[in-house]
Design an enzyme around this catalytic site. Sequence first.
Site, short mmCIF file in Angstrom:
data_model
loop_
_atom_site.label_atom_id
_atom_site.label_comp_id
_atom_site.label_asym_id
_atom_site.label_seq_id
_atom_site.Cartn_x
_atom_site.Cartn_y
_atom_site.Cartn_z
CG LEU A 128 44.24 23.60 37.19
CD1 LEU A 128 45.12 23.37 38.40
CD2 LEU A 128 44.48 22.52 36.15
N GLY A 129 39.84 25.16 37.40
CA GLY A 129 38.49 25.17 37.97
C GLY A 129 38.13 26.55 38.45
CB ALA A 130 35.55 28.74 38.24
N GLY A 131 35.83 28.48 41.58
CA GLY A 131 35.07 28.29 42.82
C GLY A 131 34.18 29.48 43.07
CG PHE A 164 34.93 32.91 47.64
CD1 PHE A 164 33.94 33.84 47.89
CD2 PHE A 164 34.87 31.68 48.26
CE1 PHE A 164 32.91 33.55 48.77
CE2 PHE A 164 33.85 31.39 49.14
CZ PHE A 164 32.86 32.33 49.39
CD GLU A 175 38.86 32.46 36.64
OE1 GLU A 175 37.88 32.77 35.96
OE2 GLU A 175 40.04 32.72 36.32
CG ASP A 198 34.76 25.07 53.54
OD1 ASP A 198 33.84 24.24 53.62
OD2 ASP A 198 34.93 25.81 52.56
#
Length: 524
Positions: free
Chosen positions: A266-269, A271, A273, A379
């Site tokens: 769904l996505g990669a951040g 730190f 995925e 955050d």
Amino acid sequence: MGGRSSCEDPGCPRGEGRVPRMGCVKSRFLREGSKASKIEPNANQKGPVYVPDPTSPKKLGPNSINSLPPGVVEGSEDTIVVALYDYEAIHREDLSFQKGDQMVVLEESGEWWKARSLATKKEGYIPSNYVARVNSLETEEWFFKGISRKDAERHLLAPGNMLGSFMIRDSETTKGSYSLSVRDFDPQHGDTVKHYKIRTLDSGGFYISPRSTFSSLQELVVHYKKGKDGLCQKLSVPCVSPKPQKPWEKDAWEIPRESLQMEKKLGAGQFGEVWMATYNKHTKVAVKTMKPGSMSVEAFLAEANLMKTLQHDKLVKLHAVVSQEPIFIVTEFMAKGSLLDFLKSEEGSKQPLPKLIDFSAQISEGMAFIEQRNYIHRDLRAANILVSASLVCKIADFGLARIIEDNEYTAREGAKFPIKWTAPEAINFGSFTIKSDVWSFGILLMEIVTYGRIPYPGMSNPEVIRALEHGYRMPRPDNCPEELYSIMIRCWKNRPEERPTFEYIQSVLDDFYTATESQYQQQP
């Protein structure tokens, strides 16, 4: 118990939650005893070894005298429950049942209760939020236990309801009393919800208007279904109530990696995925995979045990963890992804201002809970809010910000440090408190009202720091009401103690459009 209002999506098999990065921290948490201890596997048992869920109460044996509340006799009316929904067993020890089936509760503990079907005499575990005690109000389709006035409005205004759709709920202000909420329409405000206090007679009866009294709430409903008799509308049908999420599997806290089937990235951040996955072939979940070395396993487990205890309707549910590197964090699946992505999507960019205010109110409700529990998020931003299929906003990523071991993220000069969301005292002195979260919430409000625009457009991080030191604040966008902008400006006060509490912010946002009028209708 009962509480049919906990899930927001009819199509959701077991909750929804897509997780970006995590971030809620108990200010002063004593870590002693916070590590879960492994259970010895049963030699004959094929299958995963589970570690107890840190939030579940101590297990009671099936014959334990304390399995039921004191004074309750097995088989008495107190222990007979009726199914509010169908349930298909998915775990080895579960009991399947149909809506309307009756069961005797043998043991109440946590979210799964041990019960015996009156019809089949079979025993097994049942999800406690799928049943209600016989002859209790919760068996009525129109009764919503423990739902707030604001959530009653959200439910009644959701698709599938009509003019005169209604619910009776517990009063928020008067313990033991009830309120009636009815969907109405008026030319000025469009679809709206009206609330009526249900008052109690000394003799035990009920009334909204003293001229019409009833011996039970059921009688009251029958009466106002025949005609409105002073209400805004004649009562039509009970508010639609989708099946709630099934509780997470009993004691499945530290789970084996093999129990997860990764399906779609769904996505990669920064730190790791985020994946959509299926747990044990039956439950849709979101899995956040952490890059090895991004945090210590011990610190993570201690924090995860803590995050698990933070349970609220507006916080993404943390279900389980894989505690060997690479660490996996398993949460409920949220169909529409992050609020940031949603606001920039075709559907999100069409949301009218009242809906944007509602998103803000939901987030402030979750943060008010975090505030009340003496935690800190650290955050808070639109990328860390997740959106369900029915547009419920939930806060994700509480807890992790503090345990990340990456200088790029933890040092203010680092490329990953979210300068534009961070309060000056947190940037300058590393002082993170609930008041620095309030500052971030002001920035998040700006993200929402600008449909996901990057804060301080055109400015670099060093420019933002310098501008803030000289008293600069982002100007009010054209579509932003003065009242909303004034909340932002208060969130951005230089002195942390002058910023409002989340409890206060929630009260303002919940009643943003109705602050000038009474929330409850006068007696008809």
